[in-house]
Design a protein around this motif. Structure first.
Motif, mmCIF file in Angstrom:
data_model
loop_
_atom_site.group_PDB
_atom_site.id
_atom_site.type_symbol
_atom_site.label_atom_id
_atom_site.label_comp_id
_atom_site.label_asym_id
_atom_site.label_seq_id
_atom_site.Cartn_x
_atom_site.Cartn_y
_atom_site.Cartn_z
ATOM 1 N N ILE A 124 -30.505 -26.234 -10.054
ATOM 2 C CA ILE A 124 -29.871 -27.538 -10.339
ATOM 3 C C ILE A 124 -28.834 -27.773 -9.115
ATOM 4 C CG2 ILE A 124 -28.267 -26.628 -12.099
ATOM 5 C CD1 ILE A 124 -29.055 -29.452 -13.395
ATOM 6 N N MET A 126 -26.079 -30.707 -8.277
ATOM 7 C CA MET A 126 -25.312 -31.372 -8.723
ATOM 8 C C MET A 126 -24.055 -31.591 -7.479
ATOM 9 S SD MET A 126 -24.452 -30.586 -12.734
ATOM 10 C CE MET A 126 -24.580 -28.831 -12.670
ATOM 11 N N SER A 127 -23.447 -30.450 -7.334
ATOM 12 C CA SER A 127 -22.258 -30.519 -6.430
ATOM 13 C C SER A 127 -22.561 -30.923 -5.151
ATOM 14 C CB SER A 127 -21.456 -29.041 -6.399
ATOM 15 O OG SER A 127 -21.298 -28.521 -7.838
ATOM 16 N N GLY A 132 -17.291 -32.123 -6.336
ATOM 17 C CA GLY A 132 -17.741 -31.108 -7.333
ATOM 18 C C GLY A 132 -17.262 -31.562 -8.873
ATOM 19 N N SER A 133 -16.030 -31.396 -9.041
ATOM 20 C CA SER A 133 -15.495 -31.820 -10.228
ATOM 21 C C SER A 133 -15.879 -33.240 -10.699
ATOM 22 C CB SER A 133 -13.884 -31.462 -10.087
ATOM 23 O OG SER A 133 -13.545 -30.225 -9.873
ATOM 24 N N PHE A 157 -23.362 -25.373 -2.702
ATOM 25 C CA PHE A 157 -23.201 -24.395 -3.679
ATOM 26 C C PHE A 157 -24.329 -24.121 -4.567
ATOM 27 C CE2 PHE A 157 -18.477 -25.951 -3.360
ATOM 28 C CZ PHE A 157 -18.111 -25.132 -2.134
ATOM 29 N N THR A 159 -26.855 -22.530 -6.919
ATOM 30 C CA THR A 159 -27.338 -21.109 -7.231
ATOM 31 C C THR A 159 -28.785 -20.967 -7.180
ATOM 32 O OG1 THR A 159 -25.118 -20.811 -8.638
ATOM 33 C CG2 THR A 159 -27.263 -19.329 -9.087
ATOM 34 N N VAL A 358 -14.922 -16.315 -9.369
ATOM 35 C CA VAL A 358 -15.647 -17.843 -9.411
ATOM 36 C C VAL A 358 -15.712 -18.078 -10.851
ATOM 37 C CG1 VAL A 358 -17.944 -17.074 -9.508
ATOM 38 C CG2 VAL A 358 -17.430 -19.048 -8.374
ATOM 39 N N TYR A 362 -16.780 -22.196 -11.063
ATOM 40 C CA TYR A 362 -17.791 -23.092 -11.421
ATOM 41 C C TYR A 362 -18.097 -23.468 -12.641
ATOM 42 C CZ TYR A 362 -20.426 -18.457 -12.037
ATOM 43 O OH TYR A 362 -20.999 -17.071 -12.299
ATOM 44 N N THR A 365 -14.147 -26.248 -13.288
ATOM 45 C CA THR A 365 -12.763 -25.607 -13.187
ATOM 46 C C THR A 365 -12.150 -25.480 -14.257
ATOM 47 O OG1 THR A 365 -11.569 -27.394 -12.274
ATOM 48 C CG2 THR A 365 -12.857 -26.082 -10.464
ATOM 49 N N GLU A 367 -9.002 -26.506 -14.634
ATOM 50 C CA GLU A 367 -8.074 -27.755 -14.727
ATOM 51 C C GLU A 367 -9.111 -28.927 -15.191
ATOM 52 O OE1 GLU A 367 -8.482 -26.055 -11.971
ATOM 53 O OE2 GLU A 367 -6.684 -25.004 -12.116
HETATM 54 C C1 LIG Z 1 -20.613 -19.488 -6.564
HETATM 55 C C2 LIG Z 1 -21.131 -20.731 -6.869
HETATM 56 C C3 LIG Z 1 -22.139 -21.382 -7.576
HETATM 57 C C4 LIG Z 1 -22.194 -22.699 -7.819
HETATM 58 N N1 LIG Z 1 -23.384 -22.854 -8.403
HETATM 59 C C5 LIG Z 1 -23.630 -24.289 -8.570
HETATM 60 C C6 LIG Z 1 -24.741 -25.034 -8.771
HETATM 61 O O1 LIG Z 1 -25.878 -24.111 -9.095
HETATM 62 N N2 LIG Z 1 -25.215 -26.223 -8.925
HETATM 63 C C7 LIG Z 1 -24.223 -27.074 -8.695
HETATM 64 O O2 LIG Z 1 -24.324 -28.283 -8.778
HETATM 65 N N3 LIG Z 1 -22.887 -26.591 -8.279
HETATM 66 C C8 LIG Z 1 -22.669 -25.374 -8.303
HETATM 67 N N4 LIG Z 1 -21.185 -24.779 -7.975
HETATM 68 C C9 LIG Z 1 -20.047 -25.684 -7.628
HETATM 69 C C10 LIG Z 1 -19.264 -25.853 -8.572
HETATM 70 O O3 LIG Z 1 -19.507 -26.246 -10.074
HETATM 71 C C11 LIG Z 1 -17.832 -26.494 -8.194
HETATM 72 O O4 LIG Z 1 -17.659 -25.818 -7.047
HETATM 73 C C12 LIG Z 1 -16.992 -26.956 -9.138
HETATM 74 O O5 LIG Z 1 -17.295 -27.873 -10.086
HETATM 75 C C13 LIG Z 1 -15.622 -27.395 -8.435
HETATM 76 O O6 LIG Z 1 -15.725 -28.220 -7.443
HETATM 77 P P1 LIG Z 1 -15.490 -28.324 -5.930
HETATM 78 O O7 LIG Z 1 -15.650 -26.914 -5.533
HETATM 79 O O8 LIG Z 1 -15.991 -29.543 -5.218
HETATM 80 O O9 LIG Z 1 -13.911 -28.500 -6.213
HETATM 81 P P2 LIG Z 1 -12.851 -29.781 -6.182
HETATM 82 O O10 LIG Z 1 -13.515 -30.790 -6.915
HETATM 83 O O11 LIG Z 1 -12.578 -30.236 -4.833
HETATM 84 O O12 LIG Z 1 -11.716 -29.134 -6.813
HETATM 85 C C14 LIG Z 1 -10.799 -28.557 -6.117
HETATM 86 C C15 LIG Z 1 -9.438 -28.249 -6.891
HETATM 87 O O13 LIG Z 1 -8.931 -29.410 -7.321
HETATM 88 C C16 LIG Z 1 -8.745 -29.205 -8.680
HETATM 89 N N5 LIG Z 1 -9.123 -30.795 -9.202
HETATM 90 C C17 LIG Z 1 -10.055 -31.645 -9.221
HETATM 91 N N6 LIG Z 1 -9.849 -32.811 -10.128
HETATM 92 C C18 LIG Z 1 -8.620 -32.358 -10.959
HETATM 93 C C19 LIG Z 1 -8.049 -33.158 -11.677
HETATM 94 N N7 LIG Z 1 -8.404 -34.203 -12.339
HETATM 95 N N8 LIG Z 1 -6.958 -32.617 -12.552
HETATM 96 C C20 LIG Z 1 -6.385 -31.348 -11.917
HETATM 97 N N9 LIG Z 1 -7.077 -30.548 -10.855
HETATM 98 C C21 LIG Z 1 -8.206 -31.111 -10.680
HETATM 99 C C22 LIG Z 1 -9.900 -28.520 -9.220
HETATM 100 O O14 LIG Z 1 -9.449 -27.763 -10.474
HETATM 101 C C23 LIG Z 1 -9.824 -27.370 -8.026
HETATM 102 O O15 LIG Z 1 -8.839 -26.572 -8.563
HETATM 103 C C24 LIG Z 1 -21.320 -23.561 -7.624
HETATM 104 C C25 LIG Z 1 -19.903 -23.042 -7.249
HETATM 105 C C26 LIG Z 1 -19.848 -21.786 -6.898
HETATM 106 C C27 LIG Z 1 -18.532 -21.417 -6.129
#
Ligand SMILES: Cc1cc2nc3c(=O)[nH]c(=O)nc-3n(C[C@H](O)[C@H](O)[C@H](O)COP(=O)(O)OP(=O)(O)OC[C@H]3O[C@@H](n4cnc5c(N)ncnc54)[C@H](O)[C@@H]3O)c2cc1C
Length: 379
Positions: A124, A126-127, A132-133, A157, A159, A358, A362, A365, A367
């Motif tokens: 899947i 999404m990111s 991502g968030s 990212f 999986t 992680v 993932y 987060t 937060e």
């Molecule tokens: C090993 C791995 C496997 C993964 N597998 C998948 C997958 O299969 N499919 C998929 O779609 N995604 C996957 N992900 C993605 C994962 O879900 C995202 O990395 C995660 O949701 C965070 O998004 P981001 O990396 O863009 O961080 P960002 O959204 O850029 O966040 C960066 C920081 O800002 C903080 N932040 C953001 N918004 C807020 C807020 N409103 N208040 C306070 N703090 C905030 C976050 O908590 C974080 O600390 C995977 C990630 C990893 C590392």
């Protein structure tokens, strides 16, 4: 504390899952970590044992089991051995529900037999590199061209992204009269669908993770999963189960870390006495064991709610952030108690430590989980 959530059939299932992982996965962990990928043969063997997408009806190759406790058993055993990557949770807890609940009969017939046999590895996406968030900020688009969708965008990212044969891609709908997101099933080999590099992660090294690119990929209308425009709502509905699944693995990993550390601190001496008998260490371990036991009870209660289909988004979010933060603290303590050996790859605690990090990121987060809980309090 004795667990009350399982029945004898789950215990029997656990025995067979554990036996399978000990035989087929544990001896190969090192090789898979070095390759950055778990080979297909293992996945097909797991499927042949009935460990993959078993909630599918029998005519589609599953066992028709709608009981999240069986998912939990596999998640716990996979976490305890640390050998089999994220594949089981990804397929059983995250992707299969989409493929079973949102699809038409034709779509289920087309994809599920391959998923349950292990021939189709699903993923899947999404990111994205830019978000991502904040899933509302997804920039990938699916543009309606009269008789098909054109999908364009980048995902990261993902999986199982290197192996995936079928990827559910979240994209913004561009079509007159429709607003919002959609989920599109893209098959490997589709024109314009390419994979980037296998991402080099800090931990969970046996699990492949990839960037995926979609450049004007033609997606037939029958590959739209669920309703156009309701993608975000569909994701929101399924995310609580994904988060509970991460909480389940967090508690199982913390328990495993404590078990191996107790053995270590009983056997290792300093200043003429086992290091576990220093009061500072005894207290730290007593606190960790108590907190993990408390977490276990809360997560078991969430599992019961998932079985009854009553688990709420905020309960799952609370479970996810609290248990993964706890897992990190406990495993870091356990590594510390191993001294220099804890930092050596040949010690299990070292792998557990790098694999744990992680969990707080993932699936949403820490937060973002607190945001969900906070909003549920009307704040
Ligand atoms: C090993 C791995 C496997 C993964 N597998 C998948 C997958 O299969 N499919 C998929 O779609 N995604 C996957 N992900 C993605 C994962 O879900 C995202 O990395 C995660 O949701 C965070 O998004 P981001 O990396 O863009 O961080 P960002 O959204 O850029 O966040 C960066 C920081 O800002 C903080 N932040 C953001 N918004 C807020 C807020 N409103 N208040 C306070 N703090 C905030 C976050 O908590 C974080 O600390 C995977 C990630 C990893 C590392």
């Amino acid at each position: 504390m004795r667990r009350t959530v399982f029945e004898p059939e789950h215990d029997a299932f656990r025995e067979s899952v554990r036996g399978f992982l000990m035989k087929e996965a544990v001896p190969r962990t090192e090789e898979w970590e070095a390759n950055g990928i778990i080979d297909r043969a293992f996945w097909r063997k797991a499927a042949a044992q009935g460990f993959v997408a078993f909630q599918a009806p029998e005519e589609l190759g599953g066992a028709g089991i709608d009981d999240f406790r069986f998912n939990v058993v596999i998640d716990e055993e996979a976490a305890t051995t640390g050998a089999a990557g994220d594949g089981f949770a990804l397929v059983n807890d995250i992707v299969a529900p989409y493929l079973l609940e949102l699809t038409t009969d034709e779509q289920r017939q087309a994809w599920m037999p391959g998923v349950t046999s292990g021939d189709i590895v699903p993923a899947i996406a999404m990111s994205e590199p830019g978000t991502g968030s904040d899933l509302r900020a997804i920039a990938s688009t699916a543009t309606w061209r009269g008789d098909h969708w054109s999908l364009t965008g980048s995902k990261t990212f993902v999986t199982s992204g290197i192996q995936a044969d079928l990827v559910l891609v979240a994209a913004r709908i561009v079509r007159d009269g429709v607003k919002g997101m959609g989920l599109f099933a893209v098959e490997a080999g589709a024109d314009g669908f390419t994979r980037g590099r296998k991402l080099d992660k800090v931990g969970r090294k046996a699990q492949d993770t990839a960037e995926l690119f979609f450049d004007d990929v033609t997606v037939a209308p029958e590959h739209l999963v669920g309703e156009a425009g309701r993608g975000l709502q569909m994701l929101m509905k399924n995310l609580p189960q994904e988060r509970l699944s991460i909480a389940v693995t967090a508690v199982a990993s913390a328990e495993r870390a404590l078990a191996i550390t107790l053995e270590y601190v009983r056997g290792r001496n300093a200043f003429g006495t086992p290091i576990g008998s220093f009061q500072a260490n005894r207290f730290s371990l007593a606190e960790a064991a108590t907190e993990v036991a408390v977490a276990r009870v809360y997560v078991d209660r969430c599992i019961e709610a998932a079985v009854d289909h009553t688990l709420t988004a905020d309960e799952a979010a609370g479970a996810k952030y609290w248990t993964t933060e706890l897992q990190w603290r406990v495993i870091d303590l356990c590594l510390q108690l191993h001294g220099g050996y804890g930092y050596m790859e040949e010690y299990e605690i070292a792998r557990m430590w790098r694999d744990a990090r992680v969990q707080r990121i993932y699936g949403g987060t820490t937060e973002i989980m607190k945001e969900i809980v906070g909003r549920s309090m009307g704040l």
